[in-house]
Scaffold this motif. Structure first.
Motif, PDB file in Angstrom:
ATOM      1  N   ASP A  94       9.172  -8.202   3.903  1.00 36.49           N
ATOM      2  CA  ASP A  94       9.029  -6.918   3.220  1.00 36.49           C
ATOM      3  C   ASP A  94       9.814  -6.863   1.910  1.00 36.49           C
ATOM      4  O   ASP A  94       9.493  -6.061   1.029  1.00 36.49           O
ATOM      5  CB  ASP A  94       9.471  -5.775   4.134  1.00 36.49           C
ATOM      6  CG  ASP A  94       8.455  -5.485   5.231  1.00 36.49           C
ATOM      7  OD1 ASP A  94       7.366  -6.108   5.227  1.00 36.49           O
ATOM      8  OD2 ASP A  94       8.750  -4.639   6.088  1.00 36.49           O
ATOM      9  N   ILE A  95      10.818  -7.711   1.762  1.00 38.38           N
ATOM     10  CA  ILE A  95      11.601  -7.715   0.517  1.00 38.38           C
ATOM     11  C   ILE A  95      10.731  -8.183  -0.649  1.00 38.38           C
ATOM     12  O   ILE A  95      10.718  -7.574  -1.711  1.00 38.38           O
ATOM     13  CB  ILE A  95      12.879  -8.569   0.673  1.00 38.38           C
ATOM     14  CG1 ILE A  95      13.854  -7.851   1.597  1.00 38.38           C
ATOM     15  CG2 ILE A  95      13.545  -8.855  -0.659  1.00 38.38           C
ATOM     16  CD1 ILE A  95      14.285  -6.476   1.133  1.00 38.38           C
ATOM     17  N   SER A  96       9.998  -9.273  -0.460  1.00 40.87           N
ATOM     18  CA  SER A  96       9.079  -9.721  -1.516  1.00 40.87           C
ATOM     19  C   SER A  96       7.996  -8.678  -1.768  1.00 40.87           C
ATOM     20  O   SER A  96       7.576  -8.473  -2.907  1.00 40.87           O
ATOM     21  CB  SER A  96       8.432 -11.055  -1.133  1.00 40.87           C
ATOM     22  OG  SER A  96       9.371 -12.099  -1.197  1.00 40.87           O
ATOM     23  N   ALA A  97       7.554  -8.002  -0.713  1.00 41.23           N
ATOM     24  CA  ALA A  97       6.498  -6.998  -0.867  1.00 41.23           C
ATOM     25  C   ALA A  97       6.970  -5.820  -1.713  1.00 41.23           C
ATOM     26  O   ALA A  97       6.255  -5.372  -2.611  1.00 41.23           O
ATOM     27  CB  ALA A  97       6.027  -6.510   0.501  1.00 41.23           C
ATOM     28  N   VAL A  98       8.162  -5.323  -1.468  1.00 36.72           N
ATOM     29  CA  VAL A  98       8.623  -4.127  -2.173  1.00 36.72           C
ATOM     30  C   VAL A  98       9.085  -4.427  -3.597  1.00 36.72           C
ATOM     31  O   VAL A  98       8.932  -3.596  -4.488  1.00 36.72           O
ATOM     32  CB  VAL A  98       9.721  -3.370  -1.376  1.00 36.72           C
ATOM     33  CG1 VAL A  98      11.049  -4.103  -1.412  1.00 36.72           C
ATOM     34  CG2 VAL A  98       9.874  -1.951  -1.876  1.00 36.72           C
ATOM     35  N   SER A 110       7.348   0.285   5.450  1.00 38.81           N
ATOM     36  CA  SER A 110       6.151   1.055   5.094  1.00 38.81           C
ATOM     37  C   SER A 110       6.286   2.500   5.583  1.00 38.81           C
ATOM     38  O   SER A 110       5.926   3.442   4.864  1.00 38.81           O
ATOM     39  CB  SER A 110       4.876   0.403   5.626  1.00 38.81           C
ATOM     40  OG  SER A 110       4.893   0.321   7.022  1.00 38.81           O
ATOM     41  N   HIS A 111       6.848   2.704   6.754  1.00 39.01           N
ATOM     42  CA  HIS A 111       7.100   4.049   7.282  1.00 39.01           C
ATOM     43  C   HIS A 111       8.043   4.808   6.342  1.00 39.01           C
ATOM     44  O   HIS A 111       7.812   5.971   6.014  1.00 39.01           O
ATOM     45  CB  HIS A 111       7.692   3.933   8.689  1.00 39.01           C
ATOM     46  CG  HIS A 111       7.968   5.235   9.360  1.00 39.01           C
ATOM     47  ND1 HIS A 111       9.143   5.906   9.214  1.00 39.01           N
ATOM     48  CD2 HIS A 111       7.194   5.987  10.180  1.00 39.01           C
ATOM     49  CE1 HIS A 111       9.110   7.036   9.914  1.00 39.01           C
ATOM     50  NE2 HIS A 111       7.927   7.096  10.520  1.00 39.01           N
ATOM     51  N   PHE A 112       9.109   4.150   5.919  1.00 36.43           N
ATOM     52  CA  PHE A 112      10.088   4.757   5.008  1.00 36.43           C
ATOM     53  C   PHE A 112       9.428   5.160   3.688  1.00 36.43           C
ATOM     54  O   PHE A 112       9.591   6.293   3.226  1.00 36.43           O
ATOM     55  CB  PHE A 112      11.232   3.764   4.754  1.00 36.43           C
ATOM     56  CG  PHE A 112      12.232   4.232   3.727  1.00 36.43           C
ATOM     57  CD1 PHE A 112      13.174   5.183   4.044  1.00 36.43           C
ATOM     58  CD2 PHE A 112      12.202   3.692   2.438  1.00 36.43           C
ATOM     59  CE1 PHE A 112      14.100   5.604   3.091  1.00 36.43           C
ATOM     60  CE2 PHE A 112      13.124   4.112   1.492  1.00 36.43           C
ATOM     61  CZ  PHE A 112      14.071   5.063   1.820  1.00 36.43           C
ATOM     62  N   LEU A 130      17.736  -1.635  -0.979  1.00 38.46           N
ATOM     63  CA  LEU A 130      16.485  -1.083  -1.488  1.00 38.46           C
ATOM     64  C   LEU A 130      16.730   0.057  -2.470  1.00 38.46           C
ATOM     65  O   LEU A 130      15.977   0.242  -3.422  1.00 38.46           O
ATOM     66  CB  LEU A 130      15.639  -0.523  -0.341  1.00 38.46           C
ATOM     67  CG  LEU A 130      15.291  -1.456   0.797  1.00 38.46           C
ATOM     68  CD1 LEU A 130      14.726  -0.669   1.976  1.00 38.46           C
ATOM     69  CD2 LEU A 130      14.299  -2.497   0.313  1.00 38.46           C
ATOM     70  N   ALA A 131      17.760   0.845  -2.190  1.00 41.45           N
ATOM     71  CA  ALA A 131      18.011   2.058  -2.972  1.00 41.45           C
ATOM     72  C   ALA A 131      19.497   2.371  -2.962  1.00 41.45           C
ATOM     73  O   ALA A 131      20.223   1.980  -2.042  1.00 41.45           O
ATOM     74  CB  ALA A 131      17.233   3.230  -2.371  1.00 41.45           C
ATOM     75  N   THR A 132      19.918   3.098  -3.969  1.00 40.74           N
ATOM     76  CA  THR A 132      21.288   3.588  -4.016  1.00 40.74           C
ATOM     77  C   THR A 132      21.279   5.040  -3.570  1.00 40.74           C
ATOM     78  O   THR A 132      20.331   5.772  -3.844  1.00 40.74           O
ATOM     79  CB  THR A 132      21.879   3.481  -5.436  1.00 40.74           C
ATOM     80  OG1 THR A 132      21.042   4.205  -6.348  1.00 40.74           O
ATOM     81  CG2 THR A 132      21.967   2.031  -5.886  1.00 40.74           C
ATOM     82  N   GLY A 133      22.330   5.444  -2.889  1.00 42.01           N
ATOM     83  CA  GLY A 133      22.460   6.831  -2.470  1.00 42.01           C
ATOM     84  C   GLY A 133      23.134   7.648  -3.547  1.00 42.01           C
ATOM     85  O   GLY A 133      23.813   7.111  -4.427  1.00 42.01           O
ATOM     86  N   MET A 175       0.828  -1.210   0.000  1.00 43.63           N
ATOM     87  CA  MET A 175       0.000   0.000   0.000  1.00 43.63           C
ATOM     88  C   MET A 175       0.864   1.261   0.000  1.00 43.63           C
ATOM     89  O   MET A 175       0.579   2.222  -0.726  1.00 43.63           O
ATOM     90  CB  MET A 175      -0.944   0.009   1.205  1.00 43.63           C
ATOM     91  CG  MET A 175      -2.086  -0.978   1.070  1.00 43.63           C
ATOM     92  SD  MET A 175      -3.150  -1.184   2.536  1.00 43.63           S
ATOM     93  CE  MET A 175      -3.104   0.377   3.338  1.00 43.63           C
ATOM     94  N   ALA A 176       1.937   1.272   0.779  1.00 45.92           N
ATOM     95  CA  ALA A 176       2.831   2.430   0.831  1.00 45.92           C
ATOM     96  C   ALA A 176       3.537   2.625  -0.508  1.00 45.92           C
ATOM     97  O   ALA A 176       3.736   3.761  -0.960  1.00 45.92           O
ATOM     98  CB  ALA A 176       3.852   2.258   1.958  1.00 45.92           C
ATOM     99  N   LEU A 177       3.901   1.538  -1.171  1.00 49.73           N
ATOM    100  CA  LEU A 177       4.532   1.628  -2.490  1.00 49.73           C
ATOM    101  C   LEU A 177       3.535   2.173  -3.507  1.00 49.73           C
ATOM    102  O   LEU A 177       3.883   3.044  -4.317  1.00 49.73           O
ATOM    103  CB  LEU A 177       5.049   0.249  -2.907  1.00 49.73           C
ATOM    104  CG  LEU A 177       5.898   0.179  -4.167  1.00 49.73           C
ATOM    105  CD1 LEU A 177       7.123   1.078  -4.060  1.00 49.73           C
ATOM    106  CD2 LEU A 177       6.324  -1.274  -4.418  1.00 49.73           C
ATOM    107  N   ASP A 178       2.306   1.705  -3.454  1.00 48.35           N
ATOM    108  CA  ASP A 178       1.262   2.212  -4.341  1.00 48.35           C
ATOM    109  C   ASP A 178       1.057   3.715  -4.129  1.00 48.35           C
ATOM    110  O   ASP A 178       0.924   4.476  -5.083  1.00 48.35           O
ATOM    111  CB  ASP A 178      -0.034   1.438  -4.097  1.00 48.35           C
ATOM    112  CG  ASP A 178      -1.074   1.714  -5.157  1.00 48.35           C
ATOM    113  OD1 ASP A 178      -0.739   1.636  -6.365  1.00 48.35           O
ATOM    114  OD2 ASP A 178      -2.220   2.034  -4.797  1.00 48.35           O
ATOM    115  N   GLU A 179       1.058   4.153  -2.873  1.00 47.03           N
ATOM    116  CA  GLU A 179       0.925   5.580  -2.563  1.00 47.03           C
ATOM    117  C   GLU A 179       2.111   6.375  -3.102  1.00 47.03           C
ATOM    118  O   GLU A 179       1.954   7.503  -3.577  1.00 47.03           O
ATOM    119  CB  GLU A 179       0.802   5.784  -1.054  1.00 47.03           C
ATOM    120  CG  GLU A 179      -0.489   5.246  -0.468  1.00 47.03           C
ATOM    121  CD  GLU A 179      -0.453   5.118   1.058  1.00 47.03           C
ATOM    122  OE1 GLU A 179       0.528   5.588   1.692  1.00 47.03           O
ATOM    123  OE2 GLU A 179      -1.409   4.539   1.604  1.00 47.03           O
TER     124      GLU A 179
END
Length: 176
Positions: free
Chosen positions: A72-76, A167-169, A130-133, A7-11
């Motif tokens: 959460d890895i599969s979720a994202v 989800s907070h992130f 999750l992300a690169t800086g 849901m947070a990714l969709d948002e």
């Protein structure tokens, strides 16, 4: 927790659309994605996050690495095909990674395995990128044990906690 991450990714995708319209990426006919909004123009193609009919799983990594993997890895990474998202989190500029297609999802899994093997070799706690800086050698990662989102220096481990969970992130991540 996985539903909250999706849901947070969709948002986040919705905020991205409101902010800048349709994002563009370099068009590559040999590396297409269901997220593409065709036709390409001037060597670029627009994209919109595409919800996979069957979510991708990281169970194969859990088996290969013989370790539990935070859900959460599969979720994202498993629910959408999308382009990477340039974003900002509390002044930290980063690029949130997303698989473009099934081939990219498989490559992401291979890179996660390599990251995990490096962490193990360096005797550092398990984490998933999750992300690169923007700054070279910095990654945003998910701590496998706690689920915290953290900033890591490549090969050195955690240098700070960014959020208590994914989800907070994602909810506080601002596309730019």
């Amino acid at each position: 927790m996985q539903d909250q991450v999706v849901m947070a990714l969709d948002e986040l995708f919705a905020r991205q659309r409101r902010l800048g319209g349709i994002p563009l990426v370099e068009y590559d006919a040999a590396f297409s994605s269901p997220a593409e909004l065709l036709p390409p123009q001037a060597g670029k193609v627009g994209w919109q996050a595409w919800l996979r009919p069957e979510p991708g799983s990281f169970d194969n990594l859990a088996n290969a690495l013989d370790m539990p993997i935070h859900g959460d890895i599969s979720a994202v990474f498993g629910h959408y095909y999308a382009g990477n998202i340039p974003a900002c989190f509390k002044g930290l500029f980063l690029t949130l990674l997303q698989p473009w297609n099934e081939q990219d999802f498989e490559r992401l899994q291979q890179n996660q395995i390599a990251h995990q093997l490096m962490m193990k070799k360096l005797k550092l706690p398990a984490s998933w990128f999750l992300a690169t800086g923007k700054e070279e050698q910095k990654l945003v990662t998910l701590n496998n044990a706690s689920g915290e989102v953290q900033l890591e220096r490549l090969g050195k481990g955690c240098i700070g906690v960014l959020a208590p969970n994914l989800s907070h992130f994602l909810r506080r991540l601002e596309p730019c």
